[in-house]
Design a protein around this motif. Structure first.
Motif, PDB file in Angstrom:
ATOM      1  N   ASP A 453      24.320  11.380 -59.225  1.00  0.00           N
ATOM      2  CA  ASP A 453      23.033  10.691 -59.331  1.00  0.00           C
ATOM      3  C   ASP A 453      22.397  10.421 -57.976  1.00  0.00           C
ATOM      4  OD1 ASP A 453      23.244  10.443 -62.156  1.00  0.00           O
ATOM      5  OD2 ASP A 453      24.635   8.756 -61.873  1.00  0.00           O
ATOM      6  N   LEU A 454      23.136  10.648 -56.893  1.00  0.00           N
ATOM      7  CA  LEU A 454      22.618  10.347 -55.569  1.00  0.00           C
ATOM      8  C   LEU A 454      21.461  11.287 -55.222  1.00  0.00           C
ATOM      9  CD1 LEU A 454      25.954   9.761 -53.619  1.00  0.00           C
ATOM     10  CD2 LEU A 454      24.499   8.085 -54.768  1.00  0.00           C
ATOM     11  N   LYS A 455      20.479  10.745 -54.476  1.00  0.00           N
ATOM     12  CA  LYS A 455      19.277  11.507 -54.155  1.00  0.00           C
ATOM     13  C   LYS A 455      19.050  11.499 -52.648  1.00  0.00           C
ATOM     14  CE  LYS A 455      15.790  10.912 -57.005  1.00  0.00           C
ATOM     15  NZ  LYS A 455      14.713  10.272 -57.795  1.00  0.00           N
ATOM     16  N   ASN A 456      18.569  12.610 -52.143  1.00  0.00           N
ATOM     17  CA  ASN A 456      18.294  12.745 -50.721  1.00  0.00           C
ATOM     18  C   ASN A 456      17.182  11.778 -50.292  1.00  0.00           C
ATOM     19  OD1 ASN A 456      16.333  14.283 -48.616  1.00  0.00           O
ATOM     20  ND2 ASN A 456      18.499  14.659 -48.130  1.00  0.00           N
ATOM     21  N   THR A 457      17.373  11.095 -49.162  1.00  0.00           N
ATOM     22  CA  THR A 457      16.426  10.079 -48.698  1.00  0.00           C
ATOM     23  C   THR A 457      15.034  10.668 -48.472  1.00  0.00           C
ATOM     24  OG1 THR A 457      18.130   8.709 -47.694  1.00  0.00           O
ATOM     25  CG2 THR A 457      15.905   8.479 -46.830  1.00  0.00           C
ATOM     26  N   TYR A 458      14.951  11.794 -47.801  1.00  0.00           N
ATOM     27  CA  TYR A 458      13.639  12.390 -47.536  1.00  0.00           C
ATOM     28  C   TYR A 458      12.908  12.701 -48.844  1.00  0.00           C
ATOM     29  CZ  TYR A 458      10.047  15.673 -46.001  1.00  0.00           C
ATOM     30  OH  TYR A 458       8.850  16.311 -45.800  1.00  0.00           O
ATOM     31  N   ALA A 459      13.627  13.274 -49.806  1.00  0.00           N
ATOM     32  CA  ALA A 459      13.009  13.633 -51.083  1.00  0.00           C
ATOM     33  C   ALA A 459      12.509  12.396 -51.820  1.00  0.00           C
ATOM     34  CB  ALA A 459      14.003  14.402 -51.946  1.00  0.00           C
ATOM     35  N   VAL A 460      13.290  11.323 -51.761  1.00  0.00           N
ATOM     36  CA  VAL A 460      12.888  10.087 -52.423  1.00  0.00           C
ATOM     37  C   VAL A 460      11.622   9.526 -51.788  1.00  0.00           C
ATOM     38  CG1 VAL A 460      13.502   7.645 -52.701  1.00  0.00           C
ATOM     39  CG2 VAL A 460      15.151   9.426 -53.284  1.00  0.00           C
ATOM     40  N   LEU A 461      11.598   9.465 -50.464  1.00  0.00           N
ATOM     41  CA  LEU A 461      10.429   8.903 -49.782  1.00  0.00           C
ATOM     42  C   LEU A 461       9.187   9.771 -49.999  1.00  0.00           C
ATOM     43  CD1 LEU A 461      12.582   7.087 -48.532  1.00  0.00           C
ATOM     44  CD2 LEU A 461      11.503   7.431 -46.300  1.00  0.00           C
ATOM     45  N   LYS A 462       9.381  11.077 -49.969  1.00  0.00           N
ATOM     46  CA  LYS A 462       8.246  11.997 -50.080  1.00  0.00           C
ATOM     47  C   LYS A 462       7.749  12.129 -51.510  1.00  0.00           C
ATOM     48  CE  LYS A 462       5.698  14.928 -47.652  1.00  0.00           C
ATOM     49  NZ  LYS A 462       4.929  14.513 -46.450  1.00  0.00           N
ATOM     50  N   ASN A 463       8.661  12.231 -52.463  1.00  0.00           N
ATOM     51  CA  ASN A 463       8.267  12.522 -53.841  1.00  0.00           C
ATOM     52  C   ASN A 463       8.108  11.275 -54.705  1.00  0.00           C
ATOM     53  OD1 ASN A 463       8.434  15.296 -53.210  1.00  0.00           O
ATOM     54  ND2 ASN A 463      10.626  15.321 -53.667  1.00  0.00           N
ATOM     55  N   ASP A 464       9.043  10.324 -54.583  1.00  0.00           N
ATOM     56  CA  ASP A 464       8.993   9.145 -55.442  1.00  0.00           C
ATOM     57  C   ASP A 464       8.019   8.093 -54.912  1.00  0.00           C
ATOM     58  OD1 ASP A 464      10.892  10.519 -56.771  1.00  0.00           O
ATOM     59  OD2 ASP A 464      12.542   9.126 -56.423  1.00  0.00           O
ATOM     60  N   PHE A 465       7.988   7.916 -53.596  1.00  0.00           N
ATOM     61  CA  PHE A 465       7.125   6.890 -53.001  1.00  0.00           C
ATOM     62  C   PHE A 465       5.837   7.463 -52.395  1.00  0.00           C
ATOM     63  CE2 PHE A 465      11.238   4.674 -52.936  1.00  0.00           C
ATOM     64  CZ  PHE A 465      10.867   3.450 -53.475  1.00  0.00           C
ATOM     65  N   LYS A 466       5.752   8.789 -52.309  1.00  0.00           N
ATOM     66  CA  LYS A 466       4.562   9.444 -51.728  1.00  0.00           C
ATOM     67  C   LYS A 466       4.269   8.910 -50.323  1.00  0.00           C
ATOM     68  CE  LYS A 466       3.745  11.610 -55.636  1.00  0.00           C
ATOM     69  NZ  LYS A 466       4.866  11.091 -56.415  1.00  0.00           N
ATOM     70  N   ALA A 467       5.340   8.611 -49.575  1.00  0.00           N
ATOM     71  CA  ALA A 467       5.189   7.984 -48.261  1.00  0.00           C
ATOM     72  C   ALA A 467       4.804   9.014 -47.204  1.00  0.00           C
ATOM     73  CB  ALA A 467       6.487   7.292 -47.862  1.00  0.00           C
ATOM     74  N   HIS A 468       3.906   8.594 -46.316  1.00  0.00           N
ATOM     75  CA  HIS A 468       3.530   9.399 -45.162  1.00  0.00           C
ATOM     76  C   HIS A 468       4.262   8.934 -43.899  1.00  0.00           C
ATOM     77  CE1 HIS A 468       0.106   9.959 -47.940  1.00  0.00           C
ATOM     78  NE2 HIS A 468      -0.036  11.154 -47.366  1.00  0.00           N
ATOM     79  N   TYR A 469       4.624   7.654 -43.884  1.00  0.00           N
ATOM     80  CA  TYR A 469       5.260   7.080 -42.701  1.00  0.00           C
ATOM     81  C   TYR A 469       6.386   6.139 -43.130  1.00  0.00           C
ATOM     82  CZ  TYR A 469       0.936   8.680 -40.526  1.00  0.00           C
ATOM     83  OH  TYR A 469      -0.116   9.457 -40.105  1.00  0.00           O
ATOM     84  N   LEU A 470       7.270   5.876 -42.185  1.00  0.00           N
ATOM     85  CA  LEU A 470       8.334   4.889 -42.391  1.00  0.00           C
ATOM     86  C   LEU A 470       8.368   3.973 -41.171  1.00  0.00           C
ATOM     87  CD1 LEU A 470      11.922   5.389 -43.703  1.00  0.00           C
ATOM     88  CD2 LEU A 470      11.576   4.245 -41.521  1.00  0.00           C
ATOM     89  N   VAL A 471       8.442   2.664 -41.429  1.00  0.00           N
ATOM     90  CA  VAL A 471       8.531   1.681 -40.350  1.00  0.00           C
ATOM     91  C   VAL A 471       9.808   0.881 -40.534  1.00  0.00           C
ATOM     92  CG1 VAL A 471       7.493  -0.351 -39.277  1.00  0.00           C
ATOM     93  CG2 VAL A 471       6.037   1.499 -40.096  1.00  0.00           C
ATOM     94  N   LEU A 472      10.535   0.682 -39.431  1.00  0.00           N
ATOM     95  CA  LEU A 472      11.755  -0.118 -39.490  1.00  0.00           C
ATOM     96  C   LEU A 472      11.853  -1.014 -38.262  1.00  0.00           C
ATOM     97  CD1 LEU A 472      13.690   1.394 -37.238  1.00  0.00           C
ATOM     98  CD2 LEU A 472      14.168   2.947 -39.121  1.00  0.00           C
ATOM     99  N   ALA A 473      12.735  -1.986 -38.348  1.00  0.00           N
ATOM    100  CA  ALA A 473      13.067  -2.850 -37.214  1.00  0.00           C
ATOM    101  C   ALA A 473      14.362  -2.318 -36.614  1.00  0.00           C
ATOM    102  CB  ALA A 473      13.220  -4.297 -37.666  1.00  0.00           C
ATOM    103  N   LYS A 474      14.326  -1.887 -35.386  1.00  0.00           N
ATOM    104  CA  LYS A 474      15.471  -1.182 -34.799  1.00  0.00           C
ATOM    105  C   LYS A 474      16.760  -2.008 -34.790  1.00  0.00           C
ATOM    106  CE  LYS A 474      14.592   1.156 -31.043  1.00  0.00           C
ATOM    107  NZ  LYS A 474      13.984   1.508 -29.736  1.00  0.00           N
ATOM    108  N   PRO A 475      16.743  -3.272 -34.368  1.00  0.00           N
ATOM    109  CA  PRO A 475      18.015  -4.023 -34.367  1.00  0.00           C
ATOM    110  C   PRO A 475      18.597  -4.219 -35.759  1.00  0.00           C
ATOM    111  CG  PRO A 475      16.363  -5.097 -32.981  1.00  0.00           C
ATOM    112  CD  PRO A 475      15.648  -4.061 -33.780  1.00  0.00           C
ATOM    113  N   GLU A 476      17.729  -4.452 -36.760  1.00  0.00           N
ATOM    114  CA  GLU A 476      18.186  -4.722 -38.120  1.00  0.00           C
ATOM    115  C   GLU A 476      18.527  -3.439 -38.880  1.00  0.00           C
ATOM    116  OE1 GLU A 476      15.555  -6.052 -36.691  1.00  0.00           O
ATOM    117  OE2 GLU A 476      16.019  -8.196 -36.630  1.00  0.00           O
ATOM    118  N   ASP A 477      17.892  -2.335 -38.547  1.00  0.00           N
ATOM    119  CA  ASP A 477      18.076  -1.076 -39.285  1.00  0.00           C
ATOM    120  C   ASP A 477      18.667  -0.005 -38.367  1.00  0.00           C
ATOM    121  OD1 ASP A 477      16.690  -2.130 -41.650  1.00  0.00           O
ATOM    122  OD2 ASP A 477      14.894  -1.981 -40.410  1.00  0.00           O
TER     123      ASP A 477
END
Length: 505
Positions: A453-477
């Motif tokens: 059932d595991l899904k590739n992160t890129y595919a999830v962000l691109k296909n499920d969330f339709k995301a163009h960008y990703l933002v994170l906090a470097k120390p926390e992530d």
């Protein structure tokens, strides 16, 4: 209290609030950034437009409603400052001052002596209270007006109850239950002490609550959000589903009660005196009952109930030790016992105030929170993305800061996790595993998954969330950041020591 004394109290309130909000960096509570920016949105788009497309994968975006509508309108005048952080500071002074003045007004109606002391004692009842009640968030004023509801109900002012109940819900719809709980406890207490109750109080309060609910765009959508935030959240917590809640939604637990030891000593002392009294008036019964109920809620339900416990605990303490008329009242105890009671109360209060101020000072100086940690990321996105491009914020609690600096883009989650969970559970879990650091290169669409059932992160962000960008906090992530650097499908576009922006190919 004379006019001169009140003026001194008023100036003390303003000065105290100014020191709290200008003497330190902005208080480390990100939600206030969201509320301030939402007020600016009303100024830009009109106060009758509550649509919120910035969270397309949340029921907040789905229903296009605002459960904090009145609070956002209240903040609008402070958005005229060119520097939004400066406007936020002045909003903080206004809200803290209003809280203390309303508390004073309520105590004045209740006939409490030395009423200029007790509002400050409430704030000093513990570090949690001092911090929580001096942020620019709607629960501060909803609590203040709930205290006013209590005072109007005690004195029999039905129109006052209606107006104060209206304010509670207009500012924060999800706290309607607290008003009903307060008046229900008051009805029980009055029936015990006087065998009667004016049920017009309840009817006028319900009328005020309904009017406060209806006085906003899309009240039906707001009611759905409030139901999700209260009922569905409680059901999910009772099932032990591991939503990534904020700490204030977890029970405090017996093992951490030592944090409130000075206040508990003062509260227990007041209970001892109360039990010794032969005549127990309505204020004493009701404030005792309410403080006990909210104490149990703090320990077993959610620690954010401490604000109510402290508020009604202070009203109870003030009525026992500083009441007048029918509420006066140390009982006929030996002189030595009275001296001991006052000595213990004074020492506890002084120690409690000192501890609260010290811990508040230390926390604000070492918290390390910067309201501008996502400023560069937000500005880059604002200048380089298209309006409405979806940004995958790696944690739901990054949303207020990102939204504050950049409302050009849409985000995948924000405010409370329950809003995303109620929208689509599959999407919630896919985001959950990434934001909690449980996975990096793959994620899972359910609370538990088999390997198939595991899904590739890129595919999830691109296909499920339709995301163009990703933002994170470097120390926390840190782990997610390192993974994205090694995947050529994610392009690092902006970076600071605190944040990073990746574009998805």
């Amino acid at each position: 209290m004379s006019i001169k004394t009140f003026c001194i109290f008023f100036l003390a309130v303003i000065l105290f609030a100014a020191v709290l909000h200008f003497g330190y960096s902005i208080r480390p509570e990100a939600d206030q950034l969201y509320h301030f920016r939402h007020a600016e949105i009303y100024l830009e788009n009109g106060i009758f437009n509550s649509d919120f497309p910035w969270l397309p994968y949340s029921v907040i975006g789905k229903y296009g409603a605002d459960i904090w509508y009145g609070f956002h309108l209240l903040l609008v005048p402070f958005t005229f400052f060119e520097d939004p952080i400066l406007g936020l500071r002045f909003a903080g002074i206004f809200i803290t001052s209003l809280l203390l003045l309303i508390f004073y007004w309520a105590l004045n109606r209740l006939g409490v002596e030395k009423k200029y002391i007790w509002p400050f004692l409430f704030l000093f009842s513990g570090f949690f209270s001092l911090f929580h009640m001096t942020t620019v968030r709607p629960h501060v004023l909803s609590l203040a007006f709930n205290i006013l509801v209590f005072s109007f109900a005690i004195t029999g002012s039905v129109w006052g109850v209606l107006g104060a109940s209206f304010a509670v819900v207009f500012l924060h719809l999800s706290l309607f239950w607290s008003t009903l709980l307060i008046l229900g406890a008051l009805a029980v207490s009055k029936f015990i002490s006087k065998k009667s109750f004016d049920f017009r109080i309840i009817l006028f309060s319900i009328g005020g609550l309904v009017l406060g609910w209806l006085a906003r765009p899309n009240p039906l959508g707001a009611a759905k959000l409030a139901y999700i935030q209260i009922v569905e959240l409680m059901l999910i917590k009772s099932k032990g589903i591991p939503l990534n809640f904020g700490l204030e939604l977890y029970p405090l637990g017996w093992q951490t009660l030592y944090l409130f030891l000075p206040f508990m000593i003062l509260w227990a002392l007041a209970i001892y005196v109360f039990l010794k009294q032969s005549k127990k008036g309505l204020i004493l019964w009701s404030s005792f009952f309410l403080s006990a109920v909210f104490f149990l809620m703090t320990v077993f339900v959610a620690q954010r109930s401490f604000d109510f416990w402290a508020a009604f605990g202070v009203i109870f303490i003030a009525s026992v030790l500083g009441g007048s008329g029918a509420n006066a009242s140390l009982p006929p105890l030996a002189r030595e016992k009275k001296i001991a009671i006052w000595a213990i109360a004074a020492v506890s209060a002084v120690f409690m105030a000192g501890q609260s101020l010290y811990k508040n000072d230390r926390f604000l100086k070492i918290s390390g929170w910067e309201p501008g940690r996502f400023q560069k990321a937000g500005e880059w996105l604002k200048n380089n993305s298209r309006p409405g491009d979806i940004v995958f914020n790696a944690s739901w609690d990054y949303f207020p800061e990102l939204f504050f600096w950049n409302s050009r883009n849409f985000y995948i989650s924000g405010m409370d996790p329950i809003f995303q969970y109620a929208f689509d559970r599959k999407l919630y879990w896919e985001a959950y595993y990434l934001e909690t650091g449980k996975t990096t290169g793959f994620t899972c669409p359910d609370i538990a998954c088999d390997e198939k059932d595991l899904k590739n992160t890129y595919a999830v962000l691109k296909n499920d969330f339709k995301a163009h960008y990703l933002v994170l906090a470097k120390p926390e992530d840190e782990h997610l950041y390192k993974y994205l650097l090694g995947d050529a499908r994610f392009l690092l576009k902006n970076e600071t020591p605190r944040s990073a922006v990746f574009e998805l190919k």
